[in-house]
Structure formats: C-alpha cells, structure tokens
Scaffold this active site. Structure first.
Site, short mmCIF file in Angstrom:
data_model
loop_
_atom_site.label_atom_id
_atom_site.label_comp_id
_atom_site.label_asym_id
_atom_site.label_seq_id
_atom_site.Cartn_x
_atom_site.Cartn_y
_atom_site.Cartn_z
CG HIS A 4 -9.08 -1.42 4.80
ND1 HIS A 4 -8.94 -1.46 3.42
CD2 HIS A 4 -8.61 -0.23 5.20
CE1 HIS A 4 -8.39 -0.33 3.02
NE2 HIS A 4 -8.18 0.43 4.09
CG ASP A 56 -2.26 0.47 1.06
OD1 ASP A 56 -2.40 1.60 0.55
OD2 ASP A 56 -3.21 -0.26 1.40
CG ASP A 85 -4.60 5.53 1.24
OD1 ASP A 85 -5.50 4.72 1.47
OD2 ASP A 85 -4.47 6.62 1.85
CD GLU A 139 12.53 5.38 -12.12
OE1 GLU A 139 13.04 4.78 -11.16
OE2 GLU A 139 12.32 6.61 -12.11
#
Ligand code: GLC
Length: 534
Positions: free
Chosen positions: A337, A108, A210, A266
């Site tokens: 969640h 995350d 996020d 990359e």
C-alpha cells in the site's frame, strides 16, 4: 481450538501471506469503504475452494479507530475496530471464519507512534507535569532557538512539531499527526505488550510490525550528518539529504524487537513480520543474528525496489540468499500500500513472470491484494484532489476489482477512491480462464504446496545459462526443481550442463509448456518462466 492453531508452530516458513488494505478490499454495507464483512464475504477467493488462491494467511492493514491522517497508521485506539470497518464482534467472527478454513489472520501493529487524538497523547499534551508526558518525546528548543535537532521526518519537513500551550516540541518520525511514543519508557513497552496480548487472546496469529526502524532515537538528539551512503535504498527512511544516523535504525531498536518477540512467545505459533526498511545486509540483525529472538520474518524490499533488469534482479536474489542462511526465511513482496504496483513499475507484460519470481524463490511471499489480477496504479490525473494521502500513495490503494461493473463489485455505493479498470481486469473474468494471471498465481501457490522442494527447498543459483536468464535449483530430500526465468525480450537457448540432469517435467509455467522437457537445447520464450522437476 481451531484447526489453524493445531498446525506446527513455525507455520509461516515458506507461507504465502495475502495483504488486504481494508478500505479497498470489499464493501458490504454500501458506504463506499471496504469493511470486515466484505473481507469475510471474499474468503473463498483466498482459501478453501478449488478456485481459491490457496494462501496461508491474510494480513489486514490497520482496522483500528483513526482520524485518518495516515489512513489508519495513526491510531487513536489500539484495542477497538473503526466503526467504518465494523465491530470487535465482526472481527471475532472474521478470525473464526478464517480459522475454519485454515487461514491465519495477521493484524498490523503500529508501535512507534499513535495518533494525536489517542488519549495517551491528549493527556501527555495537557501539561508538562502530565503522568503521560514521558510516554512521548518532548524537547525544548535548541539553544539557538528552533527545533532541538536537524532531523527530517520520513514524509518531509522537520521531525519536530512545536506545541505552543506547553512550550516544547514533540517528535514525529512520520506526519505531525503521528507523535512518536517514547520506547525508553518501560510503561510504553508494557502498554504495547498489553495491546498485543489483547489481540493474541482473540486468536490473532501474528502481526506485521510497522516501521520498527523509527522506534528508538538518539537520547542526546544529536544532529544527523549529510547523506553519503552509497546505494542507500530509496523509499522510507531516506530523505531530506541526510543520513538518519541518530534518528532511525538505532541499535537500541533490537531491545524493542526482543521485547515484542517475548510477548509473542507467550502465545504458541504467533509470528512477527517486521517492516525494517533496511538494505538486506542489515536485515540479518532484525532477524536476531540467527538467535531467533527478534522477528521471525522481515520484509526484504530489494526485489520490490529493483528495476526489471537481469543484473539487478540477480543481485537482489544473491544478496538475499547469502544473508538469509538455512532456517531464516526471506520475505518478498512485489508491492504494497506504499509502493507502486508491479504491473505499473515493471509493465503489465511482465506481470506473469513477476508472479513466477515472487513465488518460485525460497521465501515467504507477501501478495498485495490486486496483484493477482495484474492491477495497475491509478493515473494521478484521475485521483481526487486534494489527495487522501499527502505522500502520494492513493494510486496504489484503489479498490479491488471483483467484476466488470463500473464499481468493480467492490461496492454498491460510491467508492472512496476511483476504480482503475474493472472492465479490463477483474477476478470474475480471470477465475475461470486457465490462461489468466489469476490462474497462474493459483497454480504457483498450489505447486509450492504440492512439490515440497519448490515450497520449502534450499536454493542454489545457476549462473551463465543464457543472457537475461535467471536460474536456480530448489532441493529438498532428494527432490530437485529447476526454476528458469527469461527476463528479456528475446528467445534464449539455455546452457544447463551444470544442472546434472537431462530432462525435467514441467511443474508450472507462465505459458502453455507441459510434459517432459529436454534440458539440452531448451529454448525459453521472451518473459517465460518455468519450474521443472528433475
Ligand atoms: C509504514 C506503513 C506506511 C505508514 C508508515 C507510518 O511504512 O506501511 O503506510 O505511512 O509506516 O506508520
């Protein structure tokens, strides 16, 4: 190089990604909190044996050091592992173990804010002339006194927090303990690029990114207007009675995403899955308008937020298909969640057909741990008070139920959150039962791999089949699979004249239907789902 990295670069197309909330997955050391060693111990559940779910990737919600004001989404060190989860060496071992069984590992990335305890913020806060001051967003009171703008935070209250020692406000889109980074400062962009490289070099296959919608705010701090948007999706990003016109979803956010994508580029085969939290009409922009220079994937929460109602579900699917052209993959989830579990929102009796919906649509499916055994949210009365999460999300974060013991095989100690009903729903009981929800998930995931049209094929909706019945055909290189889902409580006789086939062979079904089926006169049981190879 491990086997996971040798596969084609766009491995995520049509993938199934399993979300682990690390505190609640499996506890190996008995402290009541899940950890990395616990996750590794349960890799067999995910992939690599005949009894495994067969998912392609695992996404770990944050495992970084955090003072836990937002349970890991307030990060105090981006390049380490929180001691309760293990060490960097444990994470390296986890990545290697995942790759050994062909499982990709996503982490995350929380680029929009840090913890108030992150050294960058501690430094920024130390004085107005701190070299890190401009890494965050500071402002003087408005001319009339009080906060610099009327913006409300996603979790309520003003987005501005007064910092007495330096006499300015700092901005937080979420909790006050999560000060927003200043993405207009190139040093921030570079620091986050280094964070990504740090993990990519360790072998991480991508990031779920996020709350990207909060990355950039209006530089003039203009007041938000009242909320008049029709059909604004509830949930994050909507609240306080205002349209977050100037505080969220700014057009400049696309520069931020392109920057993140350049860094991912990359490294070969790395994927970014964005949490944009916008209606599906706006998702296309986050997927780069087809230019393929922003996110490869971005969550479409319309299914997750839809009531269990035929019209709504039809619309969610049609909008998604219309706005994700060939080559752009919708990313569906039934819960996570932050949101109630599917069996709680839609009812446990619909868990089987919900699994069918998630896994038979054209898309990337993100499966939140516990959905595969039909876990439900905890009864609020049984949750600890005060809650761990102030925004009320403890109920969908209870520990995974591995077996029927009181602590569900999750821990040998005292679980940090109570288990809901391990005796009723657990992995051990469902594993060997061909009629279990877990077995249905496994069959559906296997079918996506075994029948390429189901995993990778185009989507064409079929309308007017019968009341309450959703239907579509998935097609790839001449192979066609008809998917039918009866969302209602009545038996339905299907009109399938427009499909152009007389019979179909059952690939997978919610019930016991097998063999070859006549399409003329096909009757679907209540809440039955079936995929038929034509
Ligand atoms: C995301 C996360 C949520 C968190 C928020 C702030 O929406 O899923 O759990 O509270 O961002 O980081």
């Amino acid at each position: 190089m491990s086997s996971a990295n040798e596969a084609p670069d766009r491995w995520w197309e049509g993938a199934v990604i399993y979300q682990v909330y690390p505190r609640s997955f499996a506890d190996a050391n008995g402290d009541g909190i899940g950890d990395l060693a616990g996750i590794e111990r349960h890799f067999d559940h995910l992939r690599g044996t005949d009894a495994s779910l067969g998912v392609d990737a695992v996404w770990l919600s944050p495992i970084y050091p955090s003072p836990l004001h937002d349970f890991g989404y307030d990060i105090s060190d981006y390049t380490d592992v929180a001691p309760e989860f293990g060490t960097l060496a444990d994470l390296d071992a986890l990545i290697a173990a995942a790759h050994d069984r062909g499982l990709r590992l996503l982490m995350d990335l929380v680029p929009c804010h840090t913890s108030i305890e992150h050294p960058w913020f501690v430094e920024a806060r130390s004085s107005r002339s701190s070299p890190k001051r401009d890494w965050y967003i500071w402002a003087d009171p408005s001319p009339a006194g009080g906060p610099p703008s009327n913006w409300t935070a996603v979790f309520g209250g003003s987005t501005w927090e007064w910092d007495e020692p330096t006499g300015q406000y700092y901005l937080h889109s979420f909790y006050p303990e999560q000060p927003d980074l200043n993405w207009r400062n190139p040093a921030v962009a570079e620091a986050m690029a280094d964070v990504m490289r740090f993990w990519f070099r360790r072998g991480v296959d991508g990031f779920r990114v996020d709350a990207i919608f909060a990355a950039i705010k209006d530089d003039q701090l203009r007041d938000n207007p009242p909320d008049r948007r029709p059909g604004a999706i509830p949930g994050l990003g909507v609240g306080g009675g205002q349209d977050p016109l100037w505080s969220l979803h700014r057009p400049e956010v696309h520069d931020v995403i392109r920057h993140l994508r350049r860094v991912a580029g990359e490294f070969p085969g790395r994927v970014l899955v964005g949490e944009a939290y916008v209606p599906v009409e706006e998702l296309a922009r986050y997927l780069g308008h087809g230019a393929d220079d922003e996110f490869q994937l971005a969550f479409n929460f319309e299914l997750l937020l839809s009531p269990w109602e035929h019209q709504h579900l039809t619309l969610a699917i049609e909008r998604s298909e219309a706005l994700h052209p060939a080559g752009v993959w919708p990313t569906y989830a039934l819960s996570n969640h932050d949101q109630s579990r599917a069996a709680t929102r839609w009812g446990p009796e619909r868990a089987r057909v919900a699994a069918f919906l998630l896994l038979a649509l054209r898309g990337v499916a993100v499966l939140y741990a516990g959905e595969e055994i039909g876990m439900v949210d905890a009864d609020p009365a049984l949750l600890p008070q005060p809650p761990f999460d102030r925004a009320g999300r403890d109920g969908c974060r209870t520990p995974m139920q591995w077996d029927a013991t009181p602590t569900g095989g999750f821990t040998s100690g005292r679980p940090w959150l109570p288990l809901v009903d391990p005796a009723t729903r657990n992995v051990a009981a469902q594993r060997g039962d061909p009629d279990s929800l877990l077995s249905l998930y496994r069959r559906l995931i296997a079918a996506r791999a075994e029948v390429p049209a189901l995993g990778q094929g185009r989507h064409r909706s079929i309308f007017g089949i019968a009341p309450d019945v959703l239907g579509w055909v998935r097609e790839l290189e001449g192979e066609r699979v008809l998917v039918l889902i009866n969302t209602g409580a009545e038996v339905q006789a299907c009109s399938l004249g427009s499909v152009g086939a007389d019979t179909g062979e059952v690939v997978v079904a919610t019930g016991r239907r097998v063999g070859r089926v006549d399409l003329a006169g096909l009757r679907l049981e209540p809440l039955e789902g079936v995929a038929l190879r034509l």
